[in-house]
Design a protein around this motif. Structure first.
Motif, PDB file in Angstrom:
ATOM      1  N   GLY A  69       0.813  -1.236  -0.072  1.00 55.38           N
ATOM      2  CA  GLY A  69       0.035   0.033  -0.011  1.00 55.38           C
ATOM      3  C   GLY A  69       0.713   1.294  -0.077  1.00 55.38           C
ATOM      4  O   GLY A  69       1.985   1.066   0.154  1.00 55.38           O
ATOM      5  N   LEU A  70       0.133   2.515  -0.224  1.00 56.44           N
ATOM      6  CA  LEU A  70       0.520   3.534  -0.504  1.00 56.44           C
ATOM      7  C   LEU A  70      -0.074   4.687   0.206  1.00 56.44           C
ATOM      8  O   LEU A  70      -1.261   4.560  -0.118  1.00 56.44           O
ATOM      9  N   LEU A  71       0.573   5.548   1.397  1.00 59.79           N
ATOM     10  CA  LEU A  71      -0.375   6.614   1.892  1.00 59.79           C
ATOM     11  C   LEU A  71       0.587   7.812   1.245  1.00 59.79           C
ATOM     12  O   LEU A  71       1.611   8.077   1.793  1.00 59.79           O
ATOM     13  N   LEU A  72      -0.165   8.643   0.606  1.00 59.83           N
ATOM     14  CA  LEU A  72       0.497   9.613  -0.174  1.00 59.83           C
ATOM     15  C   LEU A  72      -0.229  10.998   0.054  1.00 59.83           C
ATOM     16  O   LEU A  72      -1.541  11.220  -0.163  1.00 59.83           O
ATOM     17  N   SER A  73       0.672  11.695   0.663  1.00 61.85           N
ATOM     18  CA  SER A  73       0.028  13.463   0.918  1.00 61.85           C
ATOM     19  C   SER A  73      -0.123  13.861  -0.335  1.00 61.85           C
ATOM     20  O   SER A  73       0.964  14.028  -1.416  1.00 61.85           O
ATOM     21  N   LEU A  74      -1.020  14.920  -0.648  1.00 70.81           N
ATOM     22  CA  LEU A  74      -1.302  15.438  -1.895  1.00 70.81           C
ATOM     23  C   LEU A  74      -0.776  16.944  -1.727  1.00 70.81           C
ATOM     24  O   LEU A  74      -0.978  17.962  -2.405  1.00 70.81           O
ATOM     25  N   GLU A  75      -0.138  17.064  -0.633  1.00 70.36           N
ATOM     26  CA  GLU A  75       0.484  18.571  -0.413  1.00 70.36           C
ATOM     27  C   GLU A  75       1.217  19.034  -1.696  1.00 70.36           C
ATOM     28  O   GLU A  75       1.253  20.057  -2.209  1.00 70.36           O
ATOM     29  N   ASP A  76       2.165  18.194  -2.025  1.00 68.28           N
ATOM     30  CA  ASP A  76       2.913  18.372  -3.365  1.00 68.28           C
ATOM     31  C   ASP A  76       1.947  17.977  -4.356  1.00 68.28           C
ATOM     32  O   ASP A  76       2.491  17.121  -5.242  1.00 68.28           O
ATOM     33  N   HIS A  77       0.891  18.784  -4.877  1.00 71.15           N
ATOM     34  CA  HIS A  77      -0.111  17.988  -5.893  1.00 71.15           C
ATOM     35  C   HIS A  77       0.503  17.445  -6.817  1.00 71.15           C
ATOM     36  O   HIS A  77       0.149  16.338  -7.489  1.00 71.15           O
ATOM     37  N   GLY A  78       1.131  18.211  -7.759  1.00 76.28           N
ATOM     38  CA  GLY A  78       1.763  17.933  -9.097  1.00 76.28           C
ATOM     39  C   GLY A  78       2.575  16.885  -9.049  1.00 76.28           C
ATOM     40  O   GLY A  78       2.170  15.893  -9.969  1.00 76.28           O
ATOM     41  N   ARG A  79       3.525  16.493  -7.959  1.00 75.18           N
ATOM     42  CA  ARG A  79       4.550  15.450  -7.908  1.00 75.18           C
ATOM     43  C   ARG A  79       3.378  14.244  -7.527  1.00 75.18           C
ATOM     44  O   ARG A  79       3.880  13.114  -7.991  1.00 75.18           O
ATOM     45  N   ALA A  80       2.750  14.496  -6.712  1.00 78.39           N
ATOM     46  CA  ALA A  80       2.100  13.194  -6.095  1.00 78.39           C
ATOM     47  C   ALA A  80       1.198  12.682  -7.152  1.00 78.39           C
ATOM     48  O   ALA A  80       1.092  11.498  -7.436  1.00 78.39           O
ATOM     49  N   VAL A  81       0.366  13.420  -8.040  1.00 77.71           N
ATOM     50  CA  VAL A  81      -0.453  13.026  -9.022  1.00 77.71           C
ATOM     51  C   VAL A  81       0.535  12.227 -10.146  1.00 77.71           C
ATOM     52  O   VAL A  81       0.227  11.401 -10.751  1.00 77.71           O
ATOM     53  N   ALA A  82       1.575  12.811 -10.361  1.00 83.13           N
ATOM     54  CA  ALA A  82       2.633  12.128 -11.247  1.00 83.13           C
ATOM     55  C   ALA A  82       2.801  10.973 -10.697  1.00 83.13           C
ATOM     56  O   ALA A  82       2.954   9.901 -11.529  1.00 83.13           O
ATOM     57  N   LEU A  83       3.274  10.656  -9.329  1.00 86.57           N
ATOM     58  CA  LEU A  83       3.665   9.460  -8.983  1.00 86.57           C
ATOM     59  C   LEU A  83       2.459   8.558  -9.066  1.00 86.57           C
ATOM     60  O   LEU A  83       2.821   7.373  -9.689  1.00 86.57           O
ATOM     61  N   LEU A  84       1.200   9.090  -8.845  1.00 84.70           N
ATOM     62  CA  LEU A  84       0.211   8.239  -8.800  1.00 84.70           C
ATOM     63  C   LEU A  84      -0.176   7.634 -10.435  1.00 84.70           C
ATOM     64  O   LEU A  84      -0.476   6.353 -10.678  1.00 84.70           O
ATOM     65  N   GLU A  85      -0.024   8.492 -11.291  1.00 85.37           N
ATOM     66  CA  GLU A  85      -0.060   8.257 -13.068  1.00 85.37           C
ATOM     67  C   GLU A  85       1.118   7.243 -13.117  1.00 85.37           C
ATOM     68  O   GLU A  85       0.713   6.166 -13.890  1.00 85.37           O
ATOM     69  N   ARG A  86       2.103   7.296 -12.707  1.00 86.18           N
ATOM     70  CA  ARG A  86       3.313   6.426 -12.959  1.00 86.18           C
ATOM     71  C   ARG A  86       2.986   4.975 -12.416  1.00 86.18           C
ATOM     72  O   ARG A  86       3.324   4.048 -13.191  1.00 86.18           O
ATOM     73  N   LEU A  87       2.446   4.878 -11.326  1.00 85.40           N
ATOM     74  CA  LEU A  87       2.120   3.705 -10.696  1.00 85.40           C
ATOM     75  C   LEU A  87       0.907   3.245 -11.437  1.00 85.40           C
ATOM     76  O   LEU A  87       1.163   1.915 -11.739  1.00 85.40           O
ATOM     77  N   ARG A  88       0.019   3.773 -11.733  1.00 88.00           N
ATOM     78  CA  ARG A  88      -1.340   2.999 -12.450  1.00 88.00           C
ATOM     79  C   ARG A  88      -0.625   2.683 -13.963  1.00 88.00           C
ATOM     80  O   ARG A  88      -1.213   1.645 -14.216  1.00 88.00           O
ATOM     81  N   ALA A  89       0.459   3.075 -14.493  1.00 86.95           N
ATOM     82  CA  ALA A  89       0.766   2.829 -15.558  1.00 86.95           C
ATOM     83  C   ALA A  89       1.893   1.620 -15.473  1.00 86.95           C
ATOM     84  O   ALA A  89       1.983   1.169 -16.610  1.00 86.95           O
ATOM     85  N   GLY A  90       2.014   1.066 -14.237  1.00 87.71           N
ATOM     86  CA  GLY A  90       2.923   0.164 -14.162  1.00 87.71           C
ATOM     87  C   GLY A  90       4.302   0.338 -14.300  1.00 87.71           C
ATOM     88  O   GLY A  90       5.284  -0.419 -14.587  1.00 87.71           O
ATOM     89  N   GLY A  91       4.682   1.854 -14.000  1.00 89.40           N
ATOM     90  CA  GLY A  91       5.952   1.910 -14.187  1.00 89.40           C
ATOM     91  C   GLY A  91       7.023   1.920 -12.825  1.00 89.40           C
ATOM     92  O   GLY A  91       8.349   2.474 -12.882  1.00 89.40           O
ATOM     93  N   LEU A  92       6.241   1.436 -11.806  1.00 88.97           N
ATOM     94  CA  LEU A  92       7.090   1.326 -10.828  1.00 88.97           C
ATOM     95  C   LEU A  92       6.982  -0.544 -10.244  1.00 88.97           C
ATOM     96  O   LEU A  92       6.280  -0.977 -10.679  1.00 88.97           O
ATOM     97  N   ALA A  93       7.883  -0.825  -9.367  1.00 86.13           N
ATOM     98  CA  ALA A  93       7.793  -1.893  -8.680  1.00 86.13           C
ATOM     99  C   ALA A  93       6.490  -2.399  -7.890  1.00 86.13           C
ATOM    100  O   ALA A  93       5.926  -3.446  -8.148  1.00 86.13           O
ATOM    101  N   SER A  94       5.975  -1.443  -7.372  1.00 85.73           N
ATOM    102  CA  SER A  94       4.785  -1.408  -6.722  1.00 85.73           C
ATOM    103  C   SER A  94       3.678  -1.417  -7.401  1.00 85.73           C
ATOM    104  O   SER A  94       2.582  -1.270  -7.487  1.00 85.73           O
TER     105      SER A  94
END
Length: 75
Positions: free
Chosen positions: A50-75
Protein backbone atom coordinates in the motif's frame (compact mmCIF):
# COMPACT_ATOMS: atom_id res chain seq x y z
CA UNK A 1 1.20 -7.53 10.32
CA UNK A 2 2.92 -8.71 7.15
CA UNK A 3 1.66 -5.81 5.05
CA UNK A 4 4.16 -3.21 3.93
CA UNK A 5 3.13 0.39 3.36
CA UNK A 6 5.05 3.39 2.12
CA UNK A 7 3.99 6.67 3.73
CA UNK A 8 4.81 9.88 1.85
CA UNK A 9 4.08 12.88 4.08
CA UNK A 10 6.12 16.11 4.22
CA UNK A 11 4.79 17.19 7.62
CA UNK A 12 6.91 15.52 10.35
CA UNK A 13 4.18 15.56 13.01
CA UNK A 14 1.58 13.94 10.77
CA UNK A 15 4.14 11.43 9.49
CA UNK A 16 5.21 10.37 12.98
CA UNK A 17 1.59 10.15 14.17
CA UNK A 18 0.57 7.86 11.30
CA UNK A 19 3.63 5.65 11.82
CA UNK A 20 3.05 5.49 15.58
CA UNK A 21 -0.62 4.52 15.29
CA UNK A 22 0.13 2.00 12.55
CA UNK A 23 2.76 0.32 14.69
CA UNK A 24 0.71 0.38 17.89
CA UNK A 25 -2.22 -1.28 16.12
CA UNK A 26 0.08 -3.64 14.19
CA UNK A 27 -1.63 -2.59 10.96
CA UNK A 28 1.43 -2.74 8.72
CA UNK A 29 5.15 -2.32 8.50
CA UNK A 30 5.29 1.37 7.58
CA UNK A 31 8.27 2.91 5.83
CA UNK A 32 8.21 6.67 5.70
CA UNK A 33 9.60 9.50 3.64
CA UNK A 34 8.98 13.23 3.43
CA UNK A 35 9.36 13.57 -0.34
CA UNK A 36 7.87 12.17 -3.51
CA UNK A 37 11.36 11.97 -5.01
CA UNK A 38 12.58 9.58 -2.31
CA UNK A 39 9.32 7.63 -2.60
CA UNK A 40 9.99 7.09 -6.31
CA UNK A 41 13.46 5.71 -5.49
CA UNK A 42 11.99 3.31 -2.94
CA UNK A 43 9.17 2.25 -5.24
CA UNK A 44 11.66 1.49 -8.00
CA UNK A 45 13.35 -1.13 -5.85
CA UNK A 46 10.73 -2.36 -3.41
CA UNK A 47 7.23 -3.74 -3.77
CA UNK A 48 4.72 -2.40 -1.22
CA UNK A 49 1.21 -3.56 -0.40
CA UNK A 50 0.00 0.00 0.00
CA UNK A 51 0.85 3.66 -0.37
CA UNK A 52 -0.29 6.55 1.82
CA UNK A 53 0.44 9.65 -0.21
CA UNK A 54 0.03 13.25 0.86
CA UNK A 55 -1.31 15.51 -1.86
CA UNK A 56 0.44 18.55 -0.39
CA UNK A 57 2.86 18.54 -3.33
CA UNK A 58 -0.07 18.02 -5.69
CA UNK A 59 1.75 18.00 -9.02
CA UNK A 60 4.42 15.49 -8.00
CA UNK A 61 1.95 13.32 -6.08
CA UNK A 62 -0.41 13.04 -9.04
CA UNK A 63 2.52 12.30 -11.36
CA UNK A 64 3.59 9.49 -9.03
CA UNK A 65 0.07 8.03 -8.98
CA UNK A 66 -0.11 8.15 -12.77
CA UNK A 67 3.24 6.40 -13.03
CA UNK A 68 2.10 3.69 -10.61
CA UNK A 69 -1.15 3.15 -12.51
CA UNK A 70 0.77 2.80 -15.75
CA UNK A 71 2.94 0.07 -14.20
CA UNK A 72 6.09 2.18 -14.23
CA UNK A 73 7.31 1.16 -10.78
CA UNK A 74 7.79 -2.06 -8.78
CA UNK A 75 4.72 -1.47 -6.60
Amino acid sequence: SNLSVLLVEPQPLIRSLVVSVGRQLDLACIEETASVEVAVQRLEGTRYDGLLLSLEDHGRAVALLERLRAGGLAS
